[in-house]
Design a protein around this motif. Structure first.
Motif, mmCIF file in Angstrom:
data_model
loop_
_atom_site.group_PDB
_atom_site.id
_atom_site.type_symbol
_atom_site.label_atom_id
_atom_site.label_comp_id
_atom_site.label_asym_id
_atom_site.label_seq_id
_atom_site.Cartn_x
_atom_site.Cartn_y
_atom_site.Cartn_z
ATOM 1 N N ASP A 68 0.767 -1.353 -0.363
ATOM 2 C CA ASP A 68 0.220 -0.068 0.358
ATOM 3 C C ASP A 68 0.803 1.496 0.043
ATOM 4 O O ASP A 68 1.957 1.416 0.940
ATOM 5 C CB ASP A 68 -1.141 -0.149 1.263
ATOM 6 N N SER A 69 1.065 2.242 -1.247
ATOM 7 C CA SER A 69 -0.284 2.513 -2.021
ATOM 8 C C SER A 69 0.056 1.645 -3.406
ATOM 9 O O SER A 69 -0.827 1.299 -3.697
ATOM 10 C CB SER A 69 -0.262 4.252 -2.060
ATOM 11 N N ALA A 70 0.466 1.310 -3.466
ATOM 12 C CA ALA A 70 1.073 0.036 -4.781
ATOM 13 C C ALA A 70 1.991 -0.989 -4.318
ATOM 14 O O ALA A 70 3.371 -0.258 -3.708
ATOM 15 C CB ALA A 70 1.591 1.256 -5.476
ATOM 16 N N PRO A 71 2.054 -1.941 -5.633
ATOM 17 C CA PRO A 71 1.200 -1.829 -6.178
ATOM 18 C C PRO A 71 -0.527 -3.470 -5.191
ATOM 19 O O PRO A 71 -1.379 -2.877 -6.304
ATOM 20 C CB PRO A 71 1.030 -2.899 -6.440
ATOM 21 N N GLY A 72 -0.417 -2.780 -4.177
ATOM 22 C CA GLY A 72 -1.626 -3.402 -3.443
ATOM 23 C C GLY A 72 -1.429 -5.221 -4.009
ATOM 24 O O GLY A 72 -0.527 -5.419 -4.122
ATOM 25 N N ASN A 117 -4.995 8.840 1.357
ATOM 26 C CA ASN A 117 -4.456 9.952 -0.349
ATOM 27 C C ASN A 117 -4.476 11.187 -0.426
ATOM 28 O O ASN A 117 -4.196 12.301 -0.354
ATOM 29 C CB ASN A 117 -4.632 9.421 -1.044
ATOM 30 N N GLY A 118 -5.375 11.924 1.163
ATOM 31 C CA GLY A 118 -5.723 13.054 1.454
ATOM 32 C C GLY A 118 -7.054 13.466 0.491
ATOM 33 O O GLY A 118 -7.112 14.877 0.594
ATOM 34 N N PHE A 131 -1.371 12.978 4.319
ATOM 35 C CA PHE A 131 -1.389 14.126 3.599
ATOM 36 C C PHE A 131 -2.480 14.697 5.012
ATOM 37 O O PHE A 131 -3.758 14.317 5.703
ATOM 38 C CB PHE A 131 -2.377 13.627 3.038
ATOM 39 N N TRP A 132 -2.297 15.761 4.973
ATOM 40 C CA TRP A 132 -3.283 16.653 5.958
ATOM 41 C C TRP A 132 -4.624 17.151 4.859
ATOM 42 O O TRP A 132 -5.617 16.640 5.094
ATOM 43 C CB TRP A 132 -2.781 18.970 5.680
ATOM 44 N N SER A 133 -4.266 17.371 3.307
ATOM 45 C CA SER A 133 -5.311 16.941 2.640
ATOM 46 C C SER A 133 -4.766 18.082 1.020
ATOM 47 O O SER A 133 -3.904 18.108 0.761
ATOM 48 C CB SER A 133 -6.608 17.576 2.871
ATOM 49 N N ASN A 140 1.929 16.629 4.105
ATOM 50 C CA ASN A 140 2.064 17.018 2.942
ATOM 51 C C ASN A 140 1.063 17.350 2.637
ATOM 52 O O ASN A 140 -0.689 17.170 2.863
ATOM 53 C CB ASN A 140 2.262 16.216 1.551
ATOM 54 N N ALA A 141 -0.151 19.088 2.139
ATOM 55 C CA ALA A 141 -0.943 18.666 1.435
ATOM 56 C C ALA A 141 -0.632 19.722 0.079
ATOM 57 O O ALA A 141 0.276 20.086 -0.426
ATOM 58 C CB ALA A 141 -1.104 20.106 2.027
ATOM 59 N N GLY A 142 -2.193 19.105 -1.073
ATOM 60 C CA GLY A 142 -1.754 19.898 -2.246
ATOM 61 C C GLY A 142 -3.131 20.745 -2.696
ATOM 62 O O GLY A 142 -3.821 20.162 -2.262
#
Ligand code: COA
Length: 563
Positions: A197-201, A309-310, A343-345, A392-394
């Motif tokens: 997680d998050s890839a490839p699952g 993943n925010g 992620f904050w968002s 992080n936030a984007g």
């Protein structure tokens, strides 16, 4: 030094290095790893003193590493080698792990070691470790290696001794992390899912439908359940029995061409056939993982919203707006908006939008819902709000933080305070009100530059009010103590009155509703208008379309970015 960063993608770690090296005065350019010819061209155009590869999925061309020193960041301690370092470390229950910066040569991950750093492992997904501990250690080790090269010191002669039990570990095959539901207990199931997680699952199946599973949380012990049996559904996750308990699965990707990761009820609508939560015993009902959680310590309320993943879908935003409403009604003085740890968002949920029958309509619903959240924060009365940005936030998610009265950040987080990368989106979340309040006429330049910023850089530019805490735990502890200090300060009432007076004065000059309406008019054009750039960019982002060129605002060796 002139440093060329070469990376498979401009991911969080690469962004963090870009900012940290830039902050130290190095002259930087970036090329995405598109092909050997493109890499050679970048090296010829930029003539770097050094190439750094923070995130590569294949080897560097030999003529490049023979011509320029090339440092590769490997997410494993000295002596560890191979393409799935962190995956193996999680599967093998390592207590301590590390990052090594080594010089590229003919062998994979076997060149001279320039620097390394270690960290204690945490019970978390691979991506969570990568975005936090790995990124922090990588920055430390790269800066050490660069400082040594700058002063022409050679790498440490012997290099650090290899960590015990490490060496070459090859690609991790699907069977290496596959879950055997008849045999594995909850702890082992969680470990396997987190390693992918998050890839490839982890490739498995949901009610017989082949799918990759993500976002696993421990559930309760169950009476009379068959291991591997799907038990029930909550609004956001499915419960599955293990040998000694159960796990909730929040996200999935069908094993089909063109499928992408989604909240599990959307990825697998067939799961509607499962029993509803209301029919389940209280132990099950009380174990449902909820990304939104509120707690109170005296006069301070803390609202966590740790969305995977925010990304915040329409439903997530409505849930958050309701939680803000409930928090507003509490007799507290300070409300801390904690976001999530990784992620904050990251703003509106592009995957959920992509999956909708009408992505334009869903984009519209989502932006309205996130604007309601931004408005609820700006309009919060009777208490001061603090955005505590520890992850992080984007895009819209980063601007959401600016809606709060105070913005406190961890110095190492990466903030992407701009929207244009997503098909020239204008953006909303009341940024036209909150950003100029902080940077005045600098707002336009910031939006145009499309550069990531470290938390420490956001502070220097007035985009945050304080930056502290090297680890997430340190940050959280200091956030709590600063929030309590505000709540108990003798001049709390005065500060609140000042905030209210400023807000009222702003409202008289231009009502909040006018800012929102003007932003949404621009967004409507992106969602429904003639120019489909946003829909194309979102489609490429969600489907992880490979890059075919490096954006000019990063590939500085290719000339200045247009506007
Ligand atoms: N909606 C859905 N998924 C999102 C998302 C969003 N808004 N933002 C990030 N993600 C997902 C990514 O697809 C990725 O998924 P995966 O790891 O499960 O495959 C994961 O979150 C991490 O993102 P990634 O891009 O790898 O992280 P990063 O740290 O390298 O970069 C950003 C962070 C914010 C720069 C980048 O994710 C981004 O540009 N996101 C889009 C932001 C946006 O445009 N929002 C909409 C406008 S408000």
């Amino acid at each position: 030094m002139r440093i060329l960063l070469l990376a498979h993608a401009f991911n969080g770690l690469t962004q963090r290095l870009w900012c940290a090296l830039g902050e130290r005065g190095h002259e930087l350019s970036l090329e995405l790893d598109i092909g050997d010819e493109v890499t050679r061209e970048a090296v010829a155009l930029f003539a770097p003193d050094l190439v750094i590869a923070p995130y590569l999925r294949r080897a560097l061309p030999e003529d490049v590493w023979r011509r320029v020193p090339c440092l590769v960041v490997h997410p494993g301690p000295p002596g560890d080698r191979g393409p799935a370092a962190l995956d193996w470390a999680i599967l093998e229950r390592r207590a301590c792990w590390g990052v090594t910066v080594l010089q590229a040569d003919g062998q994979f991950d076997a060149g001279p070691v320039h620097a390394s750093a270690t960290f204690p492992m945490r019970e978390a997904s691979k991506a969570s470790l990568y975005r936090d501990e790995v990124a922090t250690s990588a920055v430390r080790a790269v800066l050490e290696a660069v400082a040594r090269l700058e002063t022409r010191q050679p790498p440490p002669a012997a290099g650090p001794a290899p960590a015990p039990g490490v060496g070459w570990r090859g690609v991790l095959a699907k069977r290496d992390r596959a879950v055997d539901w008849a045999r594995h207990g909850t702890d082992e199931v969680l470990r396997r899912l987190r390693s992918g997680d998050s890839a490839p699952g982890v490739l498995d199946s949901i009610l017989g439908i082949p799918a990759f599973l993500y976002d696993a949380h421990a559930g309760p012990r169950l009476e009379r359940a068959r291991p591997g049996e799907w038990i029930c559904r909550s609004p956001g996750a499915l419960l599955r029995a293990t040998v000694d308990g159960s796990v909730w699965i929040g996200h999935a990707r069908r094993d089909e061409a063109g499928a992408f990761k989604l909240p599990v009820p959307l990825a697998c609508p067939e799961s509607a056939a499962l029993a509803e939560l209301s029919s389940q015993p209280v132990a099950v009902r009380s174990s449902v993982p909820d990304p939104i959680a509120y707690r109170e310590e005296g006069a301070v309320g803390f609202l966590r919203f740790a969305f995977y993943n925010g990304a915040m879908s329409t439903g997530d935003c409505r849930g958050l707006a309701a939680a803000l409403g409930a928090a507003a009604a509490r007799p507290t003085r300070v409300l801390v908006l904690e976001g999530g740890r990784e992620f904050w968002s990251n703003g509106i949920h592009l995957n959920v939008i992509e999956a909708a029958a009408s992505p334009a309509d869903e984009s519209w619903r989502n932006i309205e819902a996130i604007d309601d959240v931004a408005e609820a924060i700006v309009r919060m009365s009777g208490k001061l709000t603090v955005a505590a940005v520890g992850g992080n936030a984007g895009a819209g998610g980063a601007f959401l933080a600016l809606a709060a009265d105070r913005v406190w950040v961890r110095p190492g987080v990466v903030l992407n305070l701009h929207y244009r990368n997503m098909g020239n989106l204008y953006g909303s979340e009341l940024w036209t009100y909150t950003l100029p309040r902080r940077v005045g006429t600098g707002a336009d330049a910031l939006m145009r530059a499309r550069q990531p910023l470290l938390g420490s850089q956001a502070l220097a530019r007035g985009l945050a009010d304080a930056a502290f805490g090297s680890s997430f735990e340190e940050f959280s502890a200091e956030v709590a103590s600063r929030a309590h200090a505000i709540a108990s300060s003798a001049d709390f009432e005065r500060r609140l009155a000042e905030r209210d007076a400023r807000r009222a004065a702003d409202e008289r000059v231009r009502p909040l509703s006018a800012y929102r309406a003007a932003e949404l008019a621009e967004m409507r054009r992106s969602f429904y208008g003639f120019d489909t750039s946003y829909h194309v960019a979102r489609h490429r982002f969600v489907h992880k379309a490979p890059h075919s060129w490096t954006p000019r605002h990063l590939a500085r060796h290719r000339g200045t970015a247009p506007g």
